[in-house]
Enzyme design. Structure first.
Site, PDB file in Angstrom:
ATOM      1  N   SER A   1       0.786  -1.235   0.000  1.00 50.90           N
ATOM      2  CA  SER A   1       0.000   0.000   0.000  1.00 50.90           C
ATOM      3  C   SER A   1       0.819   1.286   0.000  1.00 50.90           C
ATOM      4  CB  SER A   1      -0.956   0.014   1.195  1.00 50.90           C
ATOM      5  OG  SER A   1      -2.085  -0.786   0.924  1.00 50.90           O
TER       6      SER A   1
ATOM      7  N   LYS B   1       0.164   3.879  -2.630  1.00 55.23           N
ATOM      8  CA  LYS B   1      -0.802   4.979  -2.502  1.00 55.23           C
ATOM      9  C   LYS B   1      -0.114   6.336  -2.372  1.00 55.23           C
ATOM     10  CE  LYS B   1      -4.553   2.273  -0.367  1.00 55.23           C
ATOM     11  NZ  LYS B   1      -3.926   0.952  -0.251  1.00 55.23           N
TER      12      LYS B   1
ATOM     13  N   SER C   1      -5.838   3.473   4.583  1.00 59.41           N
ATOM     14  CA  SER C   1      -5.278   2.680   3.485  1.00 59.41           C
ATOM     15  C   SER C   1      -6.411   2.068   2.657  1.00 59.41           C
ATOM     16  CB  SER C   1      -4.341   1.585   4.006  1.00 59.41           C
ATOM     17  OG  SER C   1      -3.477   1.143   2.967  1.00 59.41           O
TER      18      SER C   1
END
Length: 462
Positions: free
Chosen positions: A115, A118, A296
């Protein structure tokens, strides 16, 4: 589990306190100089009170703070970086103010970022879009008559909610189906059926490298232009199972609210120039980015990636969003060499990024050359304080630690842990860092936190 409560910023609370004190001082001054009445009588000679002394709650990092030496950092991190739980470790540490490289290990090797991908999506959004940008979800008439089908036109807002008025939803500031219904009723249109237009997005709804089980596990939903609560079956539950047909579900919720048959909802394209009956808007981009980064949120990341794509005339698809995000970062002089991405969220096991690229984004945000990216730092979870770092870096066995001094985006997949962010070290120097651990052991996340903690108080100034 109910929706998360979001903390108010300390500087906002301090600001409000200061305003209250100032208001009290002004009122007292008026009282002393007028005798407490609005008359023209003799004035009191009592002097007004002294202005309050206010201590700033947030202080900038000292420019004179000493920079760690590359040799000192290397020696300090050698032991923790060798922990076998870290598996194959890629990493890079940079001085924020100067961009000077302080430490590197396999920093040019593409690895699975999870993640932390991102960070690229958020940075590209800040570089491309207005921070107050909102997404409009519309209802239009399928024809010219005052009675007939209506079409829910999705534009990529996954936070639209069917929650009734006064009932909290997972997303702050989310648009509501009931507002659309009220506007449709006021329009004079008598709906007979509901259709859903999802043509804004193109291509597959699941990215390569996603496990279909992630939908049932609550990690993601098929990415469609119209959704309700990002596809959550239980709208306020963090790990809720997701719908496999989120666009149809959105149409069905609208149909139910209009008193129509939800089973009759179909997918259709709105006619060009269709008459608008209702419109609602999402929260501003900066608020959605904050929610995306702190929780997230994979669905939000994919939809925001498509916002970037639309802004620079790329297809609103997985490949279009990836192309838009990396292209925009390249124009900001972020080195994306080695990047091979299948999505905008980092959920795909096919994603590859280097620690150099991830640290490059953080250096651009924390350094002097890209002021438009500075807001990225505020979007990162705080160690021991918020988001996905709220329960990390809270080891009470030592008197010191990076809780409150480190902000970072986390990443986690099977045998993958990553941590990318910025910290103010124990000597007062601001550093950026990117750590990616692939083939990690069972204690990999704790080993990664130990690495960041060691950097915080390594005492690497020589």
């Amino acid at each position: 589990m109910g929706p998360k409560r979001w903390r108010k910023s300390t500087h906002v609370l301090v600001g409000l306190a200061v305003l209250a004190v100032v208001a009290a001082v002004v009122a007292a001054a008026v009282l002393f100089t007028t005798g407490g009445h609005g008359t023209s009588g003799a004035r009191s000679t009592v002097p007004p009170p002294r202005p309050p002394t206010v201590k700033a709650a947030v202080s900038p990092a000292a420019e004179s703070a000493a920079t760690p030496s590359p040799g000192g950092v290397s020696v300090a991190l050698a032991g923790v970086a060798a922990d076998p739980n870290l598996g194959r470790l890629g990493g890079r540490i940079t001085d924020a103010a100067t961009g000077k490289e302080l430490w590197r290990q396999l920093d040019d090797v593409p690895m699975v970022p999870a993640s932390t991908n991102k960070i690229l999506t958020a940075a590209a959004a800040l570089l491309t879009l207005d921070r107050q940008a909102r997404i409009s979800t519309r209802v239009v008439a399928a024809g010219q008559a005052t009675q007939g089908p209506v079409i829910l036109v999705g534009a990529g807002d996954p936070t639209l909610s069917a929650a009734p008025p006064g009932v909290e939803t997972w997303y702050r500031g989310a648009a509501r189906i009931n507002d659309l219904v009220e506007q449709v009723h006021r329009s004079g249109m008598t709906p007979t059926a509901v259709q859903v237009d999802i043509s804004a997005f193109s291509g597959p709804t699941l990215a390569p490298g996603w496990d279909p089980a992630d939908v049932d596990n609550g990690d993601v939903a098929p990415i469609e232009a119209a959704m309700i609560d990002a596809g959550r079956i239980q709208p306020t539950t963090v790990n809720s199972r997701r719908s496999k047909t989120p666009a149809l579900d959105a149409g069905r919720q609208l149909a139910l609210a209009l008193g129509l048959d939800p089973a009759a909802v179909t997918v259709a394209s709105a006619p060009s120039g269709a008459r608008q009956l209702a419109v609602v808007q999402s929260a501003p981009l900066i608020q959605r980015l904050s929610q995306m980064m702190n929780a997230s949120d994979n669905v939000m990341a994919e939809c925001i990636g498509r916002e970037v794509a639309a802004a620079i005339n790329r297809p609103q698809s997985f490949t279009g969003a990836v192309d838009a995000v990396t292209s925009r970062l390249n124009t900001a002089h972020v080195d994306t060499a080695g990047a091979a991405l299948a999505d905008s969220s980092g959920l795909s096991v096919n994603d590859r990024l280097t620690a150099r690229t991830l640290d490059g984004v953080m250096q651009a945000a924390a350094g002097p050359d890209q002021p438009s990216l500075r807001a990225l730092l505020d979007l990162l979870p705080i160690a021991g304080g918020s988001g996905t770092l709220g329960e990390r870096f809270l080891d009470r066995s030592t008197a010191q630690g990076p809780a409150g001094w480190l902000r970072a985006k986390t990443g986690s997949l099977t045998a993958v842990n990553s941590l990318v962010g910025v910290l103010t070290d124990a000597d007062g120097r601001v550093l950026t860092f990117a750590f990616i651990s692939n083939d990690a052991g069972p204690n990999g996340r704790n080993a990664l936190d130990a690495l960041a903690t060691k950097l915080w108080f390594c005492g690497c100034v020589t």
